[in-house]
Every structure is written in structure tokens, then in C-alpha cells.
Design an enzyme around this catalytic site. Structure first.
Site, PDB file in Angstrom:
ATOM      1  N   SER A   1      46.895 -13.396  -2.642  1.00  0.00           N
ATOM      2  CA  SER A   1      47.136 -13.697  -1.243  1.00  0.00           C
ATOM      3  C   SER A   1      47.908 -12.576  -0.580  1.00  0.00           C
ATOM      4  CB  SER A   1      47.919 -15.008  -1.108  1.00  0.00           C
ATOM      5  OG  SER A   1      48.256 -15.257   0.239  1.00  0.00           O
TER       6      SER A   1
ATOM      7  N   ASN B   1      -3.952  -3.915  -4.384  1.00  0.00           N
ATOM      8  CA  ASN B   1      -3.917  -5.356  -4.620  1.00  0.00           C
ATOM      9  C   ASN B   1      -3.922  -5.738  -6.088  1.00  0.00           C
ATOM     10  OD1 ASN B   1      -4.044  -5.303  -1.890  1.00  0.00           O
ATOM     11  ND2 ASN B   1      -6.138  -6.083  -1.728  1.00  0.00           N
TER      12      ASN B   1
ATOM     13  N   THR C   1       0.827  -1.208   0.000  1.00  0.00           N
ATOM     14  CA  THR C   1       0.000   0.000   0.000  1.00  0.00           C
ATOM     15  C   THR C   1       0.863   1.261   0.000  1.00  0.00           C
ATOM     16  OG1 THR C   1      -1.822  -1.111   1.132  1.00  0.00           O
ATOM     17  CG2 THR C   1      -1.744   1.283   1.281  1.00  0.00           C
TER      18      THR C   1
END
Length: 468
Positions: free
Chosen positions: A323, A147, A106
């Protein structure tokens, strides 16, 4: 410090009056939603296609209401200009409601109604909030309910973004196929269950990656049809209360014209208002695509493993040091990233599943989280696919010496000798190769079972891999 009277306008709703910033295009119900739903920090405007979809829905509704004689030409003209401005990318910063919200959408619907009403007022020479001329409920929400407008807007947004996603997915598939052509004559060992199987070409392997994605893209396109069935005109629960006769059909027609998609009205609006089939099926298609893409990404990581103690059949582009402690290490960061995105898409599909089956009677109040999950999946894939293509797939190269070494050393090639030497003899060769550590071709040469010319013909990629 509170806003002065000159900086605000007064609006009211069921709960009373509220001061709204004068320069804001949203109104009182949006303001309440901004107070109630400070959740994720992601607003409707986070997805531009979603904002555009709301404008498309409201434009189609206004035109449909005008068609049935309910909305005046003057109001229609003003609303059309407002919707078209938003569709063109303007005013998106006014769609501020958090994507996470209660109320089945809504707040998002009213945000759209209020913003579009005030844009229409301003473009008509009126002041924001002067709802005597154009009203968010009576005009922008005429014959509608959250809706039906909210799920329709979501579906339109997904359709709009799916076009972009399919384009990127197709480009990625094409990149795999291009590598397939490039590697078409490079023999390698195929593997099943992680073990040596029978020969194939690296080109076949990459074409297979591309074809897997092609099948998933087809599924994504087909799933669109379930998003094209919409429930505009259903209003609250599907009975069409407050909507005029003929409005629903007109609305579907206008949506189809505006989007260029085959939008149709559902045969049963009550069923359509509570059903989540479109969201479930489309999300499932995204999940299936993610599963295939994740598997391919993991395959690439495995094929590039090494460089000294792995398979190392292919090289992935080196993008960054791998790394903080191991010098020289380079990680397969793009396939790893792709896996992470795919894991999220798969998880989002579970969210859609849980929300879809949790609806109650004539409505599902959890459509907002379905929208969030699916739009996030679309967005993540759309942004990561071109990176994966440009920074990884297009730069892959083959380690031809490694491929040849594995072919010559593998016992798996013995299967191709069955028609030439017979099953019993090839079984003996396989056993001896495993016991001695020698390659099949080495034993054949030592035992002079085949001439070099016969070996060359045997190892012809087209013949050995079923391409002749």
C-alpha cells in the site's frame, strides 16, 4: 526522403509496381500489408513458434511437391535451406505483418512466401527479387492457398507452444503436490459454502489443488488431437484445385515427420477448410485450465487473508509493500496476477467462439483473431505459471497454531464424534457450543465425555480425514 534507386528494388503485383528496400527479404504484397494493417504493433514475429510453424508448413509442402514430381530438386534444396534457417530462429525480423489483418491470413501467408523465396534466392547466390529462379507464388505457394497453409501454420504453432505450456503447468502441479506432502499431517477445518464443514489436512487441500491442475493438463493434451487434423491440399475451398494428386497425403506425412506430432489429413477437406473445431476445442481446454487455476488462486488469497482479522491459515511469500498509504500491508500479488491472466484467457475463449461461428460458407475469414486470442492465452500462461510457482507456491508456509485453534474451536469437528457419542449427544454438544461460544473439545473435556487418550486418537489426522 524517398529511397534512392540503389536502396530499392522494384516489384509488382496485381495493383502495380512498388519500391521495396533492397535489404528487405519481404516483397510487394507484404509491403502493401504493412501499409494497410498498422493495428496492434504485434507482428508474426511476436510469436517465434508461429514463424517457425510457417517455415515447417512451407518445408512440408515443398517436399510433398517434390515427391509428386512437381518441384525440381534444385528448388527443393534451396527452399529447404531457407525453411531450416527460419526454423533455427534466423530472419524472424522479416515477418512483419500485423497479427490483426483482413483477408483471412493472406498477408501472413504471402509474407512467409516472399521471405522464404528471397532467403532461398540469396542462399543460392541470386539477388533478392530475382523471382525467375524461385517465385513466391509458383514455388513457395505451389499447390497451396492461404486457406490451407494459414490455419495449418496456426495449428502447428499451437502444438509447438503447447508442449512448453504443459511442461510449465506440470511443474506448477508438482509444486502443489510437494506442499501437499509437506503439510500431510497438519489438521485443519474444511469448508463448504464458506462455512465450517469437517476436518481435513492442509496436505489434502494442496494435493487437491494439484490434482485439479493434473486433470486440466490431461484435457490440454487430449485437445491436441483436434489440432493435428489439418487441411493441407485443400487449397481454396477444399476441392484441391492447383494441387497435384497425392500431394495432400504426402504433405501430412512430412508435417508429422518434421513436428513429431501425429498430423493427419482431414477426411473431408471442404469441411475442414470451413470448420474451426480444432481452435474451439483447444481454446476451451485453455479456458478450463484457467478457470481451475483462477479458483485455486482465489482460494489461496482467502486462506492467507489477515493477518489479524482473516483466516490466516497459510503465509504467502511477501514480495513487495502492499500500500502507498497503509504501513505494513502486504498483498497477495502473485495470486492476483494469476487471476488477471486467467480472466484474459477466459475472455479470449469468447473471442474464439464469436469468430468461429461467424464464418461464411466455405471459409472463415476471422481465423487471424482466433490465432491472436489463442496464442495470447498460451503466451500469458506460459510466462506467468513459472512466476506463480517460484514466487508464491514454493514459498508457502503453514500457520500451525491457527490451524489447531480452528480445529479445537470449530463446531464442525462434532461430525467425527457421531460414531462415538451418537447423533443425539453430538447435536446437543453442537447446540451448546454455538450458544456458549465454547469449542467442542472444551465441552468434551468439561463434561468428561472422553479421555485425553480418546481425544488424541480422535484427532489423529489419518483417522479423522479418511486416510485409514
Amino acid at each position: 526522403m524517398s529511397l534512392s534507386a540503389q536502396q530499392t528494388r522494384t516489384e509488382k503485383d496485381l495493383l502495380g509496381e512498388k519500391q521495396i528496400a533492397s535489404n528487405a527479404y519481404y516483397g510487394v504484397q507484404t509491403a502493401r500489408a504493412l501499409e494497410n494493417f498498422q493495428i496492434s504493433g504485434m507482428t508474426t514475429a511476436f510469436y517465434p513458434d508461429y514463424v517457425k510453424a510457417f517455415a515447417i508448413v512451407k518445408l512440408a509442402a515443398a517436399r510433398a511437391n517434390a515427391d509428386v514430381g512437381r518441384l525440381s530438386k534444385e528448388k527443393l534444396s534451396a527452399i529447404e535451406k531457407a525453411c531450416e534457417a527460419v526454423m533455427a530462429g534466423k530472419y524472424h525480423d522479416q515477418f512483419l505483418v500485423d497479427l490483426y489483418q483482413g483477408g483471412a491470413g493472406t498477408s501472413a501467408n504471402m509474407n512467409a512466401n516472399e521471405v522464404l523465396a528471397n532467403i532461398a534466392l540469396e542462399l543460392s547466390g541470386k539477388k533478392k527479387g530475382d523471382y525467375h529462379h524461385i517465385e513466391p507464388h509458383d514455388d513457395l505457394n505451389m499447390g497451396q492457398s492461404t486457406n490451407d497453409t494459414y490455419p495449418t501454420a496456426i495449428k502447428i504453432a499451437l502444438l509447438l507452444h503447447n508442449d512448453k505450456l504443459v511442461k510449465e503447468a506440470t511443474a506448477l502441479s508438482a509444486a502443489f503436490h510437494k506442499k501437499g506432502d509437506e503439510f500431510k499431517n497438519l489438521l485443519k477445518m474444511g469448508r463448504t459454502e464458506g462455512q465450517d464443514a469437517v476436518p481435513m489436512t492442509l496436505g489434502q487441500e494442496f494435493h487437491a489443488f494439484g490434482n485439479q491442475l493434473d486433470a486440466e493438463i490431461t484435457a490440454m493434451k487430449k485437445s491436441e488431437s483436434f489440432l493435428c487434423e489439418q487441411n493441407m491440399g485443400a487449397t481454396a475451398i477444399g476441392t484441391g484445385i492447383t494441387a497435384s494428386p497425392g500431394y495432400a497425403e504426402k504433405c501430412a506425412d512430412h508435417l508429422a515427420k518434421i513436428t513429431g506430432k501425429p498430423i493427419i489429413m482431414s477426411k473431408d477437406l471442404i469441411a475442414a477448410t470451413s470448420s474451426q473445431q480444432g481452435f474451439v476445442i483447444y481454446s476451451s481446454a485453455l479456458k478450463s485450465f484457467a478457470i481451475a487455476l483462477s479458483k485455486i488462486s482465489s482460494d489461496l488469497i482467502f486462506l492467507a487473508s489477515g493477518p489479524r482479522t482473516g483466516i490466516f491459515e497459510i503465509n504467502l511469500p511477501a514480495l513487495q509493500p502492499g500500500s502507498s498509504i497503509m504501513p505494513g500491508k502486504v498483498n497477495p500479488v502473485m495470486p492476483e496476477l494469476m487471476n488477471e491472466v486467467c480472466f484474459k484467457v477466459i475472455g479470449n475463449d469468447l473471442t474464439v467462439t464469436l469468430a468461429a461461428h461467424s464464418g461464411l460458407l466455405q471459409l472463415n475469414a476471422f481465423e487471424p483473431v482466433e490465432a491472436i486470442a489463442i496464442m495470447e492465452s498460451q503466451g500469458l500462461l506460459y510466462k506467468s505459471l513459472p512466476l506463480f510457482r517460484k514466487n508464491c507456491i514454493e514459498g508457502i508456509t503453514a500457520n500451525e497454531k491457527i490451524l489447531t485453534k480452528y480445529i479445537e474451536q470449530s463446531v464442525g469437528i462434532v461430525t467425527a464424534l457421531n460414531p462415538v457419542l451418537g447423533y443425539e449427544k453430538t447435536t446437543e454438544l453442537a447446540k451448546e457450543a454455538l450458544q456458549s461460544g465454547k469449542g467442542i473439545l472444551q465441552l468434551i473435556r468439561e463434561k468428561k465425555l472422553l479421555t485425553e487418550d480418546q481425544i488424541k486418537k480422535l484427532l489423529d489426522p489419518a483417522t479423522l480425514t479418511g486416510q485409514k
